[in-house]
Motif scaffolding. Structure first.
Motif, short mmCIF file in Angstrom:
data_model
loop_
_atom_site.label_atom_id
_atom_site.label_comp_id
_atom_site.label_asym_id
_atom_site.label_seq_id
_atom_site.Cartn_x
_atom_site.Cartn_y
_atom_site.Cartn_z
N GLU A 90 0.81 -1.22 0.00
CA GLU A 90 0.00 0.00 0.00
C GLU A 90 0.84 1.26 0.00
N GLN A 91 2.06 1.14 0.50
CA GLN A 91 2.87 2.36 0.59
C GLN A 91 3.51 2.74 -0.72
N PHE A 92 3.42 1.86 -1.71
CA PHE A 92 4.07 2.22 -2.97
C PHE A 92 3.10 3.00 -3.87
N VAL A 93 3.45 4.24 -4.13
CA VAL A 93 2.72 5.08 -5.09
C VAL A 93 3.80 5.74 -5.93
N ALA A 94 3.61 5.73 -7.24
CA ALA A 94 4.66 6.28 -8.11
C ALA A 94 4.57 7.80 -8.17
N ASP A 105 5.51 11.59 -10.10
CA ASP A 105 5.50 12.09 -11.48
C ASP A 105 6.96 12.13 -11.92
N TYR A 106 7.38 11.05 -12.59
CA TYR A 106 8.81 10.89 -12.84
C TYR A 106 9.38 11.95 -13.78
N GLN A 107 8.54 12.42 -14.74
CA GLN A 107 9.07 13.46 -15.63
C GLN A 107 9.41 14.71 -14.83
N GLY A 109 13.26 4.87 -0.17
CA GLY A 109 12.06 4.16 -0.58
C GLY A 109 11.96 4.14 -2.10
N CYS A 110 12.86 3.38 -2.74
CA CYS A 110 13.03 3.56 -4.20
C CYS A 110 11.98 2.86 -5.04
N GLY A 111 11.19 1.96 -4.46
CA GLY A 111 10.15 1.31 -5.26
C GLY A 111 10.71 0.70 -6.54
N GLY A 114 19.59 3.23 -4.29
CA GLY A 114 18.23 3.25 -3.79
C GLY A 114 18.10 2.33 -2.59
N ILE A 115 17.24 2.73 -1.64
CA ILE A 115 16.96 1.90 -0.46
C ILE A 115 15.46 1.64 -0.42
N GLU A 116 15.10 0.38 -0.21
CA GLU A 116 13.68 0.02 -0.21
C GLU A 116 13.47 -1.12 0.78
N SER A 117 12.38 -1.03 1.56
CA SER A 117 12.14 -2.06 2.57
C SER A 117 11.49 -3.32 2.00
N VAL A 153 9.77 -7.38 -2.78
CA VAL A 153 9.16 -7.49 -4.10
C VAL A 153 9.45 -6.23 -4.93
N LEU A 154 9.54 -5.09 -4.26
CA LEU A 154 9.85 -3.85 -4.98
C LEU A 154 11.33 -3.79 -5.36
N ILE A 155 12.17 -4.32 -4.49
CA ILE A 155 13.60 -4.39 -4.83
C ILE A 155 13.77 -5.21 -6.11
N GLY A 172 16.24 -2.64 2.90
CA GLY A 172 16.40 -2.29 4.31
C GLY A 172 15.69 -0.99 4.60
N ASN A 173 16.07 -0.42 5.73
CA ASN A 173 15.40 0.76 6.23
C ASN A 173 16.21 2.01 5.88
N PHE A 174 15.55 3.02 5.31
CA PHE A 174 16.30 4.24 5.00
C PHE A 174 16.44 5.16 6.21
N VAL A 234 19.53 13.71 -1.16
CA VAL A 234 18.54 12.70 -0.77
C VAL A 234 17.24 13.04 -1.49
N TYR A 235 16.62 12.01 -2.10
CA TYR A 235 15.29 12.21 -2.70
C TYR A 235 14.28 11.38 -1.90
N SER A 236 13.11 11.99 -1.60
CA SER A 236 12.05 11.21 -0.96
C SER A 236 10.69 11.61 -1.49
C1 LIG Z 1 5.39 6.78 -1.94
S1 LIG Z 1 6.47 5.44 -2.39
C2 LIG Z 1 7.66 6.28 -3.42
C3 LIG Z 1 8.36 5.39 -4.42
C4 LIG Z 1 9.41 6.06 -5.30
N1 LIG Z 1 10.47 6.68 -4.50
C5 LIG Z 1 8.81 7.12 -6.21
O1 LIG Z 1 9.14 8.31 -6.03
O2 LIG Z 1 8.02 6.78 -7.08
C6 LIG Z 1 7.37 5.21 -0.85
C7 LIG Z 1 8.26 3.97 -0.85
O3 LIG Z 1 9.05 3.98 0.34
C8 LIG Z 1 9.13 2.68 0.88
N2 LIG Z 1 9.42 2.87 2.32
C9 LIG Z 1 8.63 3.50 3.25
N3 LIG Z 1 9.26 3.58 4.43
C10 LIG Z 1 10.48 3.00 4.26
C11 LIG Z 1 11.60 2.81 5.14
N4 LIG Z 1 11.60 3.24 6.40
N5 LIG Z 1 12.70 2.21 4.62
C12 LIG Z 1 12.73 1.79 3.33
N6 LIG Z 1 11.70 1.95 2.45
C13 LIG Z 1 10.59 2.54 2.91
C14 LIG Z 1 7.77 2.07 0.56
O4 LIG Z 1 7.81 0.65 0.56
C15 LIG Z 1 7.50 2.65 -0.83
O5 LIG Z 1 8.01 1.83 -1.85
#
Ligand SMILES: C[S@@+](CC[C@H](N)C(=O)[O-])C[C@H]1O[C@@H](n2cnc3c(N)ncnc32)[C@H](O)[C@@H]1O
Length: 218
Positions: A44-48, A50-52, A76-78, A95-98, A101-103, A134-136, A174-176
């Protein structure tokens, strides 16, 4: 303290390389297919983003702002689109992602698109960007949250920085993409742990990019 970097009004008119357009189109299809799957648990936390627009912002920052180094991290690189775009713009990106499946999806993006993006930007074919599961959040950062339900919290996995042999203050950018209401938490972590002079770039929803520079300590 963080100082806002004022972004130009017409960022969205900046040119985008054909390979970036093609990757974004391909990822839209992959992400849609991923989100339509009924047989796997949804992330649920993955939302893309606007990459452009993210590309145009990063390109402008790269061109106009003083950087304290060349390391870039996507929190959270998705599907890893932004990590790859940063790589193509010449940063040493990771990129760091928890979510495992997204990795996997992110690694597929790197395998399929890294060369094309680099070719368009004339980037030397060194090692492709790495994605770390892992955890960012740096150790102790969860304590800065005043709301225990924020989506970045409670991932349980270890912060990846010690595995990388790096700290957050080794990164110049850092990008978030914070969830609504989580932007201040990400800013606080960045302010607390990043090097002075480092830049935080945030996608905060449709047409809303923000950029900050860490200045003096709060
Ligand atoms: C809103 S999505 C953004 C995805 C991508 N960065 C983008 O811009 O399209 C947030 C992502 O952060 C990951 N995430 C959330 N908290 C995290 C944490 N503490 N450590 C690693 N990944 C995390 C989620 O699994 C999800 O894929």
């Amino acid at each position: 303290m963080l100082q806002s970097i004022s972004l130009p009004r017409h960022l969205d008119t900046r040119p985008i390389p054909a390979s970036v357009h093609a990757m974004v189109h391909d990822l839209r299809c992959r992400i849609e297919a991923f989100q339509d799957r009924w047989d796997i648990p949804q992330i649920e936390q993955f939302v893309a983003a606007d990459y452009q627009l993210v590309y145009q912002t990063l390109d402008w920052l790269r061109e106009s702002q003083l950087m304290i180094g060349n390391r870039f991290v996507e929190w959270g690189c998705g599907f890893a689109a932004v990590t790859l775009m940063a790589d193509a713009l010449g940063w040493e990106a990771l990129g760091i992602e928890s979510e495992s499946v997204l990795i996997e999806h992110g690694r597929r993006t790197v395998a399929d698109w890294c060369d094309a993006l680099r070719e368009d930007s004339a980037i030397a074919p060194l090692r492709p960007p790495e994605l770390w599961q892992g955890n960012f959040l740096p150790a102790g950062a969860e304590d800065l949250a005043d709301d225990p339900t924020l989506p970045s919290l409670g991932h349980g996995s270890e912060p990846v920085y010690h595995r990388l042999g790096l700290e957050l203050d080794d990164f110049a950018v850092v990008y978030s993409y914070p969830w609504p209401g989580e932007d201040e938490f990400h800013e606080q972590i960045f302010d607390q742990y990043a090097a002075r002079g480092a830049v935080l770039v945030q996608f905060c929803g449709p047409n809303e990019m923000r950029a900050w520079r860490a200045v003096s300590r709060a």
